[in-house]
Scaffold this motif. Structure first.
Motif, PDB file in Angstrom:
ATOM      1  N   GLN A 179       0.889  -1.229   0.141  1.00  0.00           N
ATOM      2  CA  GLN A 179      -0.067   0.031  -0.024  1.00  0.00           C
ATOM      3  C   GLN A 179       0.904   1.289   0.076  1.00  0.00           C
ATOM      4  N   GLU A 180       2.205   1.052   0.435  1.00  0.00           N
ATOM      5  CA  GLU A 180       3.188   2.216   0.477  1.00  0.00           C
ATOM      6  C   GLU A 180       4.412   1.895   0.033  1.00  0.00           C
ATOM      7  N   ILE A 181       4.998   2.640  -0.916  1.00  0.00           N
ATOM      8  CA  ILE A 181       6.339   2.603  -1.434  1.00  0.00           C
ATOM      9  C   ILE A 181       6.941   4.072  -1.156  1.00  0.00           C
ATOM     10  N   TYR A 182       7.654   4.162  -0.507  1.00  0.00           N
ATOM     11  CA  TYR A 182       8.591   5.393  -0.252  1.00  0.00           C
ATOM     12  C   TYR A 182       9.892   5.510  -1.011  1.00  0.00           C
ATOM     13  N   ALA A 183      10.071   5.792  -2.335  1.00  0.00           N
ATOM     14  CA  ALA A 183      11.154   5.648  -3.107  1.00  0.00           C
ATOM     15  C   ALA A 183      11.879   7.019  -3.235  1.00  0.00           C
ATOM     16  N   HIS A 184      11.482   8.043  -2.859  1.00  0.00           N
ATOM     17  CA  HIS A 184      11.746   9.460  -3.342  1.00  0.00           C
ATOM     18  C   HIS A 184      13.317   9.522  -2.726  1.00  0.00           C
ATOM     19  N   THR A 185      13.991  10.724  -3.490  1.00  0.00           N
ATOM     20  CA  THR A 185      15.266  11.252  -3.169  1.00  0.00           C
ATOM     21  C   THR A 185      16.260  10.144  -3.511  1.00  0.00           C
ATOM     22  N   ASN A 186      16.241   9.526  -4.665  1.00  0.00           N
ATOM     23  CA  ASN A 186      17.042   8.456  -5.087  1.00  0.00           C
ATOM     24  C   ASN A 186      17.681   9.074  -6.601  1.00  0.00           C
ATOM     25  N   ASN A 187      18.238   8.090  -7.436  1.00  0.00           N
ATOM     26  CA  ASN A 187      18.519   8.443  -8.810  1.00  0.00           C
ATOM     27  C   ASN A 187      17.916   7.593  -9.898  1.00  0.00           C
ATOM     28  N   PHE A 188      16.433   7.286  -9.389  1.00  0.00           N
ATOM     29  CA  PHE A 188      15.872   6.420 -10.191  1.00  0.00           C
ATOM     30  C   PHE A 188      15.690   7.171 -11.687  1.00  0.00           C
ATOM     31  N   ILE A 189      15.750   6.178 -12.919  1.00  0.00           N
ATOM     32  CA  ILE A 189      15.494   6.875 -14.011  1.00  0.00           C
ATOM     33  C   ILE A 189      14.442   6.192 -14.977  1.00  0.00           C
TER      34      ILE A 189
END
Length: 108
Positions: free
Chosen positions: A65-75
């Motif tokens: 229900q929750e994914i916190y993947a902010h402040t990375n270098n995903f492209i």
């Protein structure tokens, strides 16, 4: 540069409901094996230095229900399998400037 990655063996934690590695200076890619964590309701990998795309396999985490993947270098583009998940409360992807759909809010 020190390499601190998330091991693929994390995919063996099949009964765990939470995985939080927020702010641990991890880098590399997220293991595709995380998709096997079907009991997972919250995945927190924000504030690291993960790169490349978010694995399509995350869409297999049907209880999530929750994914916190902010402040990375995903492209790249956020996989339709992830966007199609039905029980979203939070999908936090801000501060991934190379990730398409990074401003797509699913917060209710």
């Amino acid at each position: 540069m020190l390499t601190r990655t998330l091991p693929s063996e994390m995919g063996q934690l099949t009964t765990h409901e939470f995985l939080q590695v927020y702010g641990h200076e991890l880098n590399g890619t997220l293991p595709t094996e995380l998709g096997t964590l079907t009991a997972m309701t919250m995945l927190s990998v924000g504030m690291n230095a993960f790169t490349r795309i978010l694995p399509t396999e995350l869409g297999q985490m049907t209880a999530c229900q929750e994914i916190y993947a902010h402040t990375n270098n995903f492209i790249g583009t956020l996989a339709s399998e992830i966007l199609a998940m039905t029980d979203w409360k939070v999908l936090s992807l801000f501060n991934n400037s190379q990730l398409e759909h990074c401003h797509h809010s699913l917060e209710q």
